[in-house]
Design an enzyme around this catalytic site. Structure first.
Site, PDB file in Angstrom:
ATOM      1  N   GLY A  47       0.767  -1.230   0.000  1.00 53.48           N
ATOM      2  CA  GLY A  47       0.000   0.000   0.000  1.00 53.48           C
ATOM      3  C   GLY A  47       0.799   1.280   0.000  1.00 53.48           C
ATOM      4  O   GLY A  47       1.662   1.532  -0.855  1.00 53.48           O
ATOM      5  N   LYS A  78      -4.129  -8.623   2.925  1.00 53.04           N
ATOM      6  CA  LYS A  78      -3.061  -8.412   1.935  1.00 53.04           C
ATOM      7  C   LYS A  78      -1.828  -9.267   2.207  1.00 53.04           C
ATOM      8  O   LYS A  78      -1.142  -9.693   1.286  1.00 53.04           O
ATOM      9  CB  LYS A  78      -2.680  -6.930   1.858  1.00 53.04           C
ATOM     10  CG  LYS A  78      -2.407  -6.244   3.179  1.00 53.04           C
ATOM     11  CD  LYS A  78      -2.357  -4.736   3.002  1.00 53.04           C
ATOM     12  CE  LYS A  78      -2.294  -4.000   4.338  1.00 53.04           C
ATOM     13  NZ  LYS A  78      -2.440  -2.544   4.168  1.00 53.04           N
ATOM     14  N   LYS A 149       9.320 -15.689  15.681  1.00 49.93           N
ATOM     15  CA  LYS A 149       9.453 -17.120  15.964  1.00 49.93           C
ATOM     16  C   LYS A 149      10.617 -17.721  15.179  1.00 49.93           C
ATOM     17  O   LYS A 149      11.357 -18.570  15.700  1.00 49.93           O
ATOM     18  CB  LYS A 149       8.156 -17.850  15.622  1.00 49.93           C
ATOM     19  CG  LYS A 149       8.227 -19.350  15.872  1.00 49.93           C
ATOM     20  CD  LYS A 149       6.882 -20.029  15.745  1.00 49.93           C
ATOM     21  CE  LYS A 149       6.994 -21.518  16.058  1.00 49.93           C
ATOM     22  NZ  LYS A 149       5.675 -22.196  16.081  1.00 49.93           N
ATOM     23  N   TYR A 227      19.314   2.319  40.740  1.00 43.81           N
ATOM     24  CA  TYR A 227      18.805   1.280  41.640  1.00 43.81           C
ATOM     25  C   TYR A 227      17.385   1.658  42.049  1.00 43.81           C
ATOM     26  O   TYR A 227      16.856   2.687  41.635  1.00 43.81           O
ATOM     27  CB  TYR A 227      19.701   1.101  42.872  1.00 43.81           C
ATOM     28  CG  TYR A 227      20.039   2.371  43.630  1.00 43.81           C
ATOM     29  CD1 TYR A 227      19.128   2.935  44.523  1.00 43.81           C
ATOM     30  CD2 TYR A 227      21.270   2.995  43.468  1.00 43.81           C
ATOM     31  CE1 TYR A 227      19.446   4.098  45.230  1.00 43.81           C
ATOM     32  CE2 TYR A 227      21.589   4.149  44.167  1.00 43.81           C
ATOM     33  CZ  TYR A 227      20.676   4.689  45.051  1.00 43.81           C
ATOM     34  OH  TYR A 227      20.980   5.826  45.744  1.00 43.81           O
ATOM     35  N   HIS A 289       9.392  11.606  50.919  1.00 46.57           N
ATOM     36  CA  HIS A 289       8.977  10.210  51.041  1.00 46.57           C
ATOM     37  C   HIS A 289       7.487  10.040  50.743  1.00 46.57           C
ATOM     38  O   HIS A 289       6.755   9.372  51.487  1.00 46.57           O
ATOM     39  CB  HIS A 289       9.322   9.657  52.425  1.00 46.57           C
ATOM     40  CG  HIS A 289      10.797   9.687  52.715  1.00 46.57           C
ATOM     41  ND1 HIS A 289      11.726   9.042  51.932  1.00 46.57           N
ATOM     42  CD2 HIS A 289      11.511  10.317  53.696  1.00 46.57           C
ATOM     43  CE1 HIS A 289      12.933   9.250  52.412  1.00 46.57           C
ATOM     44  NE2 HIS A 289      12.835  10.032  53.473  1.00 46.57           N
ATOM     45  N   ARG A 451      -4.680   6.987  65.008  1.00 46.93           N
ATOM     46  CA  ARG A 451      -5.012   8.362  64.614  1.00 46.93           C
ATOM     47  C   ARG A 451      -4.591   9.384  65.674  1.00 46.93           C
ATOM     48  O   ARG A 451      -4.248  10.516  65.363  1.00 46.93           O
ATOM     49  CB  ARG A 451      -6.521   8.435  64.341  1.00 46.93           C
ATOM     50  CG  ARG A 451      -6.925   9.533  63.389  1.00 46.93           C
ATOM     51  CD  ARG A 451      -8.227   9.195  62.724  1.00 46.93           C
ATOM     52  NE  ARG A 451      -8.097   8.018  61.882  1.00 46.93           N
ATOM     53  CZ  ARG A 451      -7.572   8.033  60.659  1.00 46.93           C
ATOM     54  NH1 ARG A 451      -7.162   9.163  60.129  1.00 46.93           N
ATOM     55  NH2 ARG A 451      -7.462   6.921  59.978  1.00 46.93           N
ATOM     56  N   ASP A 491     -10.356  10.367  71.351  1.00 48.07           N
ATOM     57  CA  ASP A 491      -9.042  10.863  71.770  1.00 48.07           C
ATOM     58  C   ASP A 491      -8.328  11.655  70.685  1.00 48.07           C
ATOM     59  O   ASP A 491      -7.641  12.643  70.961  1.00 48.07           O
ATOM     60  CB  ASP A 491      -8.156   9.725  72.276  1.00 48.07           C
ATOM     61  CG  ASP A 491      -8.006   8.576  71.276  1.00 48.07           C
ATOM     62  OD1 ASP A 491      -8.612   8.652  70.184  1.00 48.07           O
ATOM     63  OD2 ASP A 491      -7.290   7.616  71.595  1.00 48.07           O
ATOM     64  N   ARG A 533     -14.410   8.651  52.530  1.00 43.91           N
ATOM     65  CA  ARG A 533     -13.109   8.298  53.114  1.00 43.91           C
ATOM     66  C   ARG A 533     -12.043   8.352  52.043  1.00 43.91           C
ATOM     67  O   ARG A 533     -12.287   7.967  50.897  1.00 43.91           O
ATOM     68  CB  ARG A 533     -13.172   6.883  53.705  1.00 43.91           C
ATOM     69  CG  ARG A 533     -11.930   6.506  54.502  1.00 43.91           C
ATOM     70  CD  ARG A 533     -12.027   5.079  54.982  1.00 43.91           C
ATOM     71  NE  ARG A 533     -11.778   4.116  53.916  1.00 43.91           N
ATOM     72  CZ  ARG A 533     -11.834   2.796  54.077  1.00 43.91           C
ATOM     73  NH1 ARG A 533     -12.179   2.280  55.240  1.00 43.91           N
ATOM     74  NH2 ARG A 533     -11.581   1.989  53.062  1.00 43.91           N
TER      75      ARG A 533
END
Length: 537
Positions: A47, A78, A149, A227, A289, A451, A491, A533
C-alpha cells in the site's frame, strides 16, 4: 503441546537478501529503504509504504507479487498468505521446509520492518468504536510474530531504532548476528503483547467491565535507573503509550538522572498540586517520602512557597518542590535557598531556568501542564502472586457535601480551611491528620498506626514551625483539622482541639460517632462529616 522438531542449529550469521516493509509511521522510511537498497536487499512492501518507497525512485515489489492475490476488503487482507508467512517461518536449513518452499515457489524473507496501525493513539484521541476497531492491525502482528518465531533466520524490527541496529551490522559485517536477532525477537513479542493489552483494555472499558477476566499492563522503557528504593534493588522506569500528564511527560531541563525515589515523590507532588486550580491561586507542595511536609496557596508562587516551607522547614530539606503555575525567577531564588532534590512545574521562565542551572545537581522538570484530578484512571499494586487494581481516587468534597454534626456551625473561613485540609489529607499516608489555616498547612501527621499519634505529630510540627518562625503561638491555633478516615475514638479529636483546632472535618461512620460529636461540642469545636473516606496506603 507441539514437540519441537529436530531442526539444524541456528546460524550465527544470516544474510539479508529480501526485506518486507509495511509501516504506519513512515518517519525515516525513505532513508532506511535507501540504505537497504544500497546493501543489495530486495524490497517488498504494501500500500502506502510501497508508494512512498517507489516515489523515492527505489525498486520495490508489491506484496501481491508474492501472494498472487490483490489487496482486498479495504486493505484488511493483503499479507495473510503462505507466500508471505511461508517466507517468514520457513527453516532454511531444514530439508523438508526447503523442499516445501521450492515446491510452492515461496522465497525466504530475511528482514521484516513493521510498525502497527496506531490503535493506542487513535483511542487516546477519542475515536468512536468503529474507528478504533478499524485501527486494530491484524496482518502486522501476524508478520511480527512469524518473523520473531523464526529469528534463527529472520531479523524483525518494530521500530526505526531496531532497523538502524540491523543496518549497522549489515554495513560492517554484511550479515546479522544471532544475538541481535534474538534481541529483536524479544522486543517484537513485547510490542505485540503491549498492542494486544491496549486493545483488550479498550474493549473492557467499552463493555463497562471494571474487573475483566484477564488484565495486562504494558509500558515502554523510559529510563534504566541506578537502583530502586535501595542500592541492592534493580529498577527501571516505564511509561504508558498515552501517559497522563506528570512525571512520565516531563522534560528534564537539567540535573542528575532521576532516581526511583525521585520519580515516586515527584508523582506524589504533581498529583497533590493538581487538586488546586492555577487559575484561582498559586499553589506549592513540598514532598518527602511521598508525603507532603508543607502545602500552601498564595497570590504568587513566591508567597505560596514561603508559606509551604514554614509548615516544616526541617523536613523540607532534600525534598521535592512542585508548583502549579509557570515558575518565575522570584520563586526560583527562594527555592534555591535550601537543598532541594527536584523542582517540578508546568513551565518555567528563561530567567528561572538560568538560576537553576547554577545548581547542576538539582533536577528541574517541566511537565507541560497539570493533570486533571477528576480524570478516570487505574492504579495497581503488586502483591505476592498477583496484583490489586483500583480506580484512581477522584473524590472531591465541596461545601455542599458537608454535614455539620455539632452544635456550633462553622464560619465561612472554617469551611474553607476544612476543605483545604481535607484535600491535602487525601494525599497523606494513612493514618493522616492535617492542620490547616488560611490556605496553609499548619502541621501534618502521616502514616501512624493510630489516629491519636498522627494528631500528636501534627501538633508537634505546628508548634515547632511557629517556634522557628518566631511566632507567639502554634500554627495550629485557630486551624481546621482534617482526618482522612473517621475517628474511632474521641481521643484523636481531643488531641486536635488541645492543639488549637477550632474545626474538624472527617468522613464519619464510626460506631462511636456520638462520643466524638459530644467531645467536639464539649470543646466548642465545629465538626463536619464528608461521608467520603480517602485512605492512602
Amino acid at each position: 503441546m507441539p514437540a519441537a522438531p529436530h531442526f539444524p542449529p541456528a546460524p550465527d550469521r544470516a544474510h539479508v537478501r529480501r526485506g518486507l516493509i509495511s509501516v504506519s509511521d513512515k518517519t525515516g522510511l525513505v532513508e532506511a529503504a535507501q540504505a537497504l537498497s544500497r546493501l543489495g536487499v530486495e524490497l517488498v512492501s504494501t500500500g502506502g509504504t510501497r508508494a512512498a518507497i517507489a516515489a523515492a525512485g527505489l525498486a520495490v515489489k508489491d506484496v501481491s507479487d508474492l501472494t498472487g492475490f490483490p489487496e482486498m476488503m479495504d486493505g484488511r487482507v493483503k499479507t495473510l498468505h503462505p507466500g508471505v508467512h511461508g517466507g517468514l517461518l520457513g527453516v532454511r536449513d531444514a530439508p523438508a521446509h526447503a523442499a516445501a518452499m521450492a515446491e510452492h515457489g515461496i522465497g525466504g524473507i530475511d528482514l521484516v520492518y513493521v510498525n502497527l496501525y496506531p490503535f493506542e493513539k487513535t483511542v487516546a484521541g477519542g475515536a468512536d468504536a468503529a474507528n478504533a476497531i478499524e485501527n486494530i492491525d491484524i496482518g502486522g502482528p501476524a508478520m511480527i510474530r512469524s518473523a520473531a518465531k523464526n529469528h534463527a533466520y529472520v531479523a524483525v524490527c518494530t521500530e526505526l531504532e531496531d532497523l538502524q541496529a540491523v543496518l549497522a551490522e549489515l554495513e560492517v559485517e554484511g550479515t546479522t548476528s544471532l544475538s541481535l536477532r534474538r534481541t529483536l525477537a524479544g522486543r517484537a513479542y513485547a510490542r505485540t503483547a503491549a498492542y494486544d493489552a491496549a486493545i483488550s483494555t479498550w474493549f473492557a472499558r467499552e463493555l463497562g467491565e471494571t474487573a475483566p477476566k484477564r488484565r495486562t499492563f504494558s509500558g515502554r522503557l523510559a529510563q534504566t535507573l541506578r537502583y530502586g528504593e535501595n542500592p541492592h534493588q534493580a529498577a527501571a522506569f516505564y511509561v504508558a503509550e498515552s501517559p497522563r500528564i506528570g512525571v512520565a511527560t516531563a522534560r528534564q531541563m537539567q540535573g542528575k538522572a532521576l532516581s526511583y525515589n525521585n520519580i515516586a515523590d515527584t508523582d506524589a507532588a504533581i498529583e497533590l498540586l493538581a487538586e488546586f486550580d492555577p487559575a484561582r491561586s498559586a499553589a506549592v507542595a513540598i514532598i518527602k517520602h511521598a508525603n507532603p511536609c508543607g502545602v500552601a496557596l498564595g497570590a504568587d508562587l513566591k508567597t505560596a512557597y514561603a508559606r509551604a516551607l514554614q509548615c516544616d522547614p526541617v523536613s523540607a530539606f532534600g525534598g521535592i518542590v512542585a508548583v502549579n503555575r509557570r515558575l518565575d525567577a522570584a520563586s526560583a531564588k527562594e527555592i534555591l535557598k535550601i537543598f532541594t532534590e527536584v523542582v517540578v512545574a508546568p513551565e518555567a521562565d528563561d530567567e528561572a531556568i538560568a538560576l537553576f542551572a547554577k545548581k547542576k545537581d538539582l533536577r528541574l522538570l517541566l511537565i507541560g501542564g497539570m493533570p486533571d484530578p477528576l480524570a478516570p484512571g487505574e492504579v495497581f499494586k503488586p502483591v505476592a502472586g498477583g496484583f490489586l487494581v483500583q480506580g484512581r481516587d477522584t473524590a472531591r468534597v465541596t461545601a455542599a457535601d458537608l454535614k455539620i454534626v455539632t452544635q456550633r456551625q462553622p464560619t465561612p473561613q472554617e469551611v474553607e480551611d476544612m476543605l483545604f485540609a481535607f484535600t491535602v489529607a487525601k494525599h497523606v499516608k494513612s493514618n493522616a491528620i492535617v492542620f490547616a489555616r488560611d490556605g496553609q498547612t499548619a502541621g501534618i501527621g502521616a502514616g501512624q498506626m493510630n489516629r491519636r499519634d498522627s494528631a500528636r505529630i501534627a501538633a508537634i510540627r505546628a508548634g515547632e514551625a511557629a517556634e522557628q518562625a518566631g511566632l507567639p503561638e502554634s500554627l495550629a491555633q485557630g486551624s481546621a483539622c482534617a482526618s482522612e478516615a473517621f475517628f474511632p475514638f474521641a481521643d484523636g479529636l481531643v488531641q486536635a482541639a488541645e492543639a488549637g483546632a477550632t474545626a474538624v472535618i472527617q468522613p464519619g461512620g464510626s460506631i462511636r460517632d456520638a462520643e466524638v460529636i459530644a467531645a467536639a461540642d464539649a470543646a466548642d469545636v465545629t465538626m463536619a462529616f464528608t461521608g467520603v473516606r480517602v485512605f492512602r496506603h
